[in-house]
Design an enzyme around this catalytic site. Structure first.
Site, PDB file in Angstrom:
ATOM      1  N   CYS A 161     -14.404  44.791 -76.799  1.00  0.00           N
ATOM      2  CA  CYS A 161     -13.769  45.234 -78.030  1.00  0.00           C
ATOM      3  C   CYS A 161     -14.092  46.710 -78.201  1.00  0.00           C
ATOM      4  CB  CYS A 161     -14.318  44.467 -79.223  1.00  0.00           C
ATOM      5  SG  CYS A 161     -14.294  42.683 -79.000  1.00  0.00           S
ATOM      6  N   TRP A 194     -11.065  41.833 -78.823  1.00  0.00           N
ATOM      7  CA  TRP A 194     -10.696  40.925 -77.732  1.00  0.00           C
ATOM      8  C   TRP A 194     -11.439  39.635 -78.047  1.00  0.00           C
ATOM      9  CZ3 TRP A 194     -13.122  38.030 -73.970  1.00  0.00           C
ATOM     10  CH2 TRP A 194     -12.315  37.590 -72.910  1.00  0.00           C
ATOM     11  N   LYS A 249     -10.324  46.040 -70.803  1.00  0.00           N
ATOM     12  CA  LYS A 249     -10.725  46.974 -69.749  1.00  0.00           C
ATOM     13  C   LYS A 249     -12.142  46.749 -69.262  1.00  0.00           C
ATOM     14  CE  LYS A 249     -10.234  50.467 -67.035  1.00  0.00           C
ATOM     15  NZ  LYS A 249      -9.487  50.171 -65.782  1.00  0.00           N
ATOM     16  N   HIS A 266      -4.160  28.326 -41.768  1.00  0.00           N
ATOM     17  CA  HIS A 266      -5.096  27.279 -42.178  1.00  0.00           C
ATOM     18  C   HIS A 266      -4.787  26.737 -43.568  1.00  0.00           C
ATOM     19  CE1 HIS A 266      -7.489  28.060 -38.614  1.00  0.00           C
ATOM     20  NE2 HIS A 266      -7.285  29.345 -38.857  1.00  0.00           N
ATOM     21  N   GLU A 277      -2.364  40.515 -62.499  1.00  0.00           N
ATOM     22  CA  GLU A 277      -2.856  40.897 -63.836  1.00  0.00           C
ATOM     23  C   GLU A 277      -1.816  41.624 -64.680  1.00  0.00           C
ATOM     24  OE1 GLU A 277      -5.876  44.402 -62.199  1.00  0.00           O
ATOM     25  OE2 GLU A 277      -6.497  43.093 -63.807  1.00  0.00           O
ATOM     26  N   GLU A 296      -6.725  43.050 -53.303  1.00  0.00           N
ATOM     27  CA  GLU A 296      -6.514  43.979 -54.414  1.00  0.00           C
ATOM     28  C   GLU A 296      -5.032  44.026 -54.806  1.00  0.00           C
ATOM     29  OE1 GLU A 296      -8.200  45.276 -56.567  1.00  0.00           O
ATOM     30  OE2 GLU A 296      -7.157  47.044 -57.301  1.00  0.00           O
ATOM     31  N   ASN A 304     -19.386  44.215 -81.139  1.00  0.00           N
ATOM     32  CA  ASN A 304     -18.946  43.881 -79.768  1.00  0.00           C
ATOM     33  C   ASN A 304     -20.025  43.000 -79.157  1.00  0.00           C
ATOM     34  OD1 ASN A 304     -16.865  45.615 -80.100  1.00  0.00           O
ATOM     35  ND2 ASN A 304     -17.582  47.139 -78.630  1.00  0.00           N
ATOM     36  N   GLY A 305     -19.619  42.035 -78.349  1.00  0.00           N
ATOM     37  CA  GLY A 305     -20.603  41.176 -77.685  1.00  0.00           C
ATOM     38  C   GLY A 305     -20.520  39.751 -78.197  1.00  0.00           C
ATOM     39  N   ARG A 313      -9.646  48.714 -74.750  1.00  0.00           N
ATOM     40  CA  ARG A 313     -10.800  47.829 -74.602  1.00  0.00           C
ATOM     41  C   ARG A 313     -10.536  46.426 -75.137  1.00  0.00           C
ATOM     42  NH1 ARG A 313     -15.720  50.818 -73.855  1.00  0.00           N
ATOM     43  NH2 ARG A 313     -16.820  48.911 -74.336  1.00  0.00           N
ATOM     44  N   LYS A 372      -3.623  43.040 -58.497  1.00  0.00           N
ATOM     45  CA  LYS A 372      -2.798  43.961 -59.300  1.00  0.00           C
ATOM     46  C   LYS A 372      -1.534  43.252 -59.777  1.00  0.00           C
ATOM     47  CE  LYS A 372      -5.021  46.354 -60.117  1.00  0.00           C
ATOM     48  NZ  LYS A 372      -6.365  46.589 -59.737  1.00  0.00           N
TER      49      LYS A 372
HETATM   50  O1  M6R Z   1     -15.708  48.192 -64.824  1.00  0.00           O
HETATM   51  P1  M6R Z   1     -15.860  47.329 -63.618  1.00  0.00           P
HETATM   52  O2  M6R Z   1     -15.427  48.011 -62.356  1.00  0.00           O
HETATM   53  O3  M6R Z   1     -17.236  46.756 -63.482  1.00  0.00           O
HETATM   54  O4  M6R Z   1     -14.878  46.126 -63.865  1.00  0.00           O
HETATM   55  C1  M6R Z   1     -14.789  45.057 -62.978  1.00  0.00           C
HETATM   56  C2  M6R Z   1     -13.552  44.235 -63.236  1.00  0.00           C
HETATM   57  O5  M6R Z   1     -13.570  43.703 -64.526  1.00  0.00           O
HETATM   58  C3  M6R Z   1     -12.275  45.061 -63.073  1.00  0.00           C
HETATM   59  O6  M6R Z   1     -12.215  45.644 -61.811  1.00  0.00           O
HETATM   60  C4  M6R Z   1     -11.022  44.185 -63.280  1.00  0.00           C
HETATM   61  O7  M6R Z   1     -10.923  43.262 -62.251  1.00  0.00           O
HETATM   62  C5  M6R Z   1      -9.776  45.053 -63.400  1.00  0.00           C
HETATM   63  N1  M6R Z   1      -8.930  44.540 -64.421  1.00  0.00           N
HETATM   64  C6  M6R Z   1      -9.004  45.118 -62.143  1.00  0.00           C
HETATM   65  O8  M6R Z   1      -7.810  45.810 -62.255  1.00  0.00           O
END
Ligand code: M6R
Length: 613
Positions: free
Chosen positions: A2, A74, A608, A509, A493, A486, A100-101, A27, A490
């Site tokens: 958040c 969030w 984020k 497999h 998400e 990766e 936050n938390g 965030r 992408k």
């Molecule tokens: O800030 P960080 O690199 O530690 O974050 C790790 C993951 O949360 C972050 O890479 C997440 O998978 C992204 N949304 C990927 O695009």
């Protein structure tokens, strides 16, 4: 997860809070709220949805007052709605709190407070804390900061909080444990936030609160910091190194696209002062005297999550291949709970864009407790992970605002490539000519990334062919296997299309059963060492009527002819291909998501930085 923003000073708080919340919206963005204090008391406004909806709701009658707190949420406890949005008020309505938390023992605390006659409006853990502070304060007739300190001693979990009280105007109380909080110091004014992005346009002087510290900012007494154990601390004032422009879209439709296009610069920045082709040198100053330790390590353990975990996998390929040091790459969330065997002969490297990911932070703490050398590859300067490590290297990618990580990934890979080269040279495991070729080629990668970006229109065209599919498969080999992971992440998400990444040879497999004319298969086919094998994998897909999109090198013939679509990237040394092959996959996901009408920068359910477990 958040965003917190707060202000105390001589300006009107409301416009500063709204602007700050917009900066922090990356965030968390399922609801937002503010509370402003003036002579009549606290005025709180909360709204489900984006900050814009809160602003529209408050509309023409913005609250007046020179102190206030704000939050963009969030959801963890309780669905996103107006009531669960922060700030939360105490029972008597005199005190408001943003948080936050997660307060893990909130149910126990809530039950105890209910017995004392407290009634709760929301389903949140945060409201419980607001009531707890009120209860502690009323019982002991304590000043706000003392009530906050005593209340927090009873809390189990993670928090960054800011508290405002109408009984003690001219003062804000903030605290943190495992969730970041930054205090900006202006002239007779203070800006508090969960990261520096809303602060930078007001002041460059900041204090990062440490775990279990409480800060009181006051118009009369300035700032005071103490620990939860009541020990007075001397805060260290840092100078922020961040440009305001990096927080703007600068003409791009989305931050993600801007950040994809920044990569020639950000990769170059990650190498600035670290690579010298004429002198045939690579150096990582931040790791300085730890390089010997890494060379002698029993093994390197990389801990990370998400995209950063993928870059760690590329690091594994490169470090094992070039420097012949054993590397294990672990999901931080698993590592921290599985009682791993770690000794002081191990080097643990945490990779994180934000430097705040709860699991990565906890994994690093565990590694330190067990005696390992703790290093970091981090983007956000002054973040919790950066401050916990024994040493580390920043990737210098600048603020990454798009939730989908792009430029941080390539910065991490560039850094890991440099690390592999430094270690290989030190250990003498690399042929000097090959070392020189890799150094020269790495220095030239930003130019080659520019070239990949020139294929933007072709990638957009291919996106149109895939945008209505429901699934996609990504295949790669060697150091391009993590790139396949990766690429799939992408797509998932930001476009919500189901996608999986696999080592190309694993397809037989199991996943091959999924292939039919509805299945696009994106194959990274740039590895010279496995070219024929990848070609065979593509034939297997074609034989089952799958649609093949191949990422190939510029002069490629055979695979380009086999594929339905070919995306060309410049030729380079094989260990460096991930820095180029990932770019078309980022663009492909971006365009597919845009064509599907998705909010690319703020995809559903995501935030984020994942500062809770
Ligand atoms: O800030 P960080 O690199 O530690 O974050 C790790 C993951 O949360 C972050 O890479 C997440 O998978 C992204 N949304 C990927 O695009």
């Amino acid at each position: 997860m958040c965003g917190i923003v707060a202000y105390l000073g001589s300006q009107e708080a409301y416009p500063l809070l709204i602007k700050g919340l917009k900066r922090l919206e990356y965030r968390g963005y399922d609801s937002a709220g503010i509370a402003v204090l003036n002579g009549e008391g606290l005025k709180a406004y909360k709204r489900k949805g984006k900050v814009q909806e809160l602003e529209d709701f408050i509309h023409s009658t913005p609250p007046l007052g020179k102190a206030g707190i704000g939050h963009t949420r969030w959801a963890t406890h309780g669905i996103p709605n107006d009531i669960n949005a922060h700030p939360h008020l105490s029972g008597n309505g005199k005190l408001a709190l943003v948080h936050n938390g997660i307060i893990e023992n909130y149910a126990l605390l809530k039950a105890a407070l209910e017995k004392e006659g407290h009634h709760f409006q929301s389903d949140t853990d945060t409201e419980v804390l607001a009531h707890l502070i009120e209860e502690v304060q009323n019982r002991g007739q304590l000043p706000l900061e003392e009530a906050v300190r005593i209340a927090l001693k009873r809390v189990v979990g993670a928090y960054a909080i800011v508290v405002i009280s109408q009984d003690e105007p001219g003062k804000l109380v903030a605290a943190r444990k495992a969730s970041p909080l930054v205090i900006g110091i202006g002239k007779q004014e203070f800006f508090l936030a969960s990261d520096a992005t809303p602060i930078i346009e007001h002041t460059r002087k900041v204090v990062y609160l440490n775990d279990e510290e409480i800060a009181v900012v006051s118009l009369h007494d300035g700032m005071k910091v103490k620990t939860i154990q009541n020990e007075v601390q001397t805060p260290f004032i840092h100078e922020l190194d961040m440009e305001l422009e990096s927080l703007e879209k600068s003409g791009f439709d989305y931050f993600m696209l801007k950040e994809i296009y920044e990569q020639p610069t950000t990769i170059a920045d990650s190498m600035r002062g670290r690579i010298n082709v004429e002198e045939n040198l690579v150096r990582l100053g931040g790791l300085g005297n730890h390089i010997d330790k890494i060379c002698q390590a029993r093994r390197i353990i990389i801990v990370a999550c998400g995209t950063s975990w993928h870059s760690g996998l590329i690091g594994e390929y490169l470090i094992e291949d070039l420097a012949r040091i054993q590397v294990e790459v672990e999901y931080a969330s698993e590592f921290r709970y599985r009682n791993p065997i770690i000794t002081d002969e191990d080097v643990v490297i945490a990779i994180s864009q934000s430097g705040e990911t709860a699991d990565t932070l906890a994994a690093l703490e565990l590694a330190k407790e067990k005696g390992a050398t703790a290093l970091g590859i981090v983007n956000v300067v002054g973040s919790s992970i950066a401050r916990l490590t024994d040493a580390g290297a920043y990737i210098h990618a600048g603020p990454e605002i798009g939730v989908a990580s792009t430029k941080a990934f390539t910065g991490q890979v560039a850094l890991l490539t440099m690390l592999a080269l430094v270690l290989a040279k030190k250990k003498g495991t690399i042929n000097p000519d090959y070392f020189h070729r890799l150094v020269a080629e790495l220095a030239n990668i930003p130019n080659k990334v520019e070239k990949v970006l020139e294929y933007d229109a072709e990638i957009k065209y291919i996106a149109r062919e895939i945008k209505d599919r429901h699934n996609a498969l990504y295949l790669g080999r060697g150091c391009n296997f993590p790139v396949a992971l990766e690429g799939a992440l992408k797509l998932k998400e930001i476009s919500y299309i189901h996608a999986e990444g696999y080592p190309a040879a694993e397809m037989k497999h199991g996943p091959i059963a999924l292939i039919d004319e509805q299945m696009p298969v994106i194959v990274i086919a740039t590895n010279k060492s496995a070219y024929d094998k990848i070609a065979s994998n593509i034939q297997e897909v074609k034989a089952r009527k799958g649609m093949v999109i191949a990422v190939v090198t510029e002069r490629d013939k055979a695979i380009s002819e086999m594929a339905d679509f070919a995306i060309r990237i410049p030729d380079t040394e094989e260990p460096l291909t991930p820095l180029l092959s990932v770019i078309p996959l980022q663009l492909l996901s971006y365009y597919i998501a845009v064509m599907r009408g998705c909010n690319v920068d703020q995809p559903r359910n995501l935030a984020k930085s994942v500062t809770v477990e």
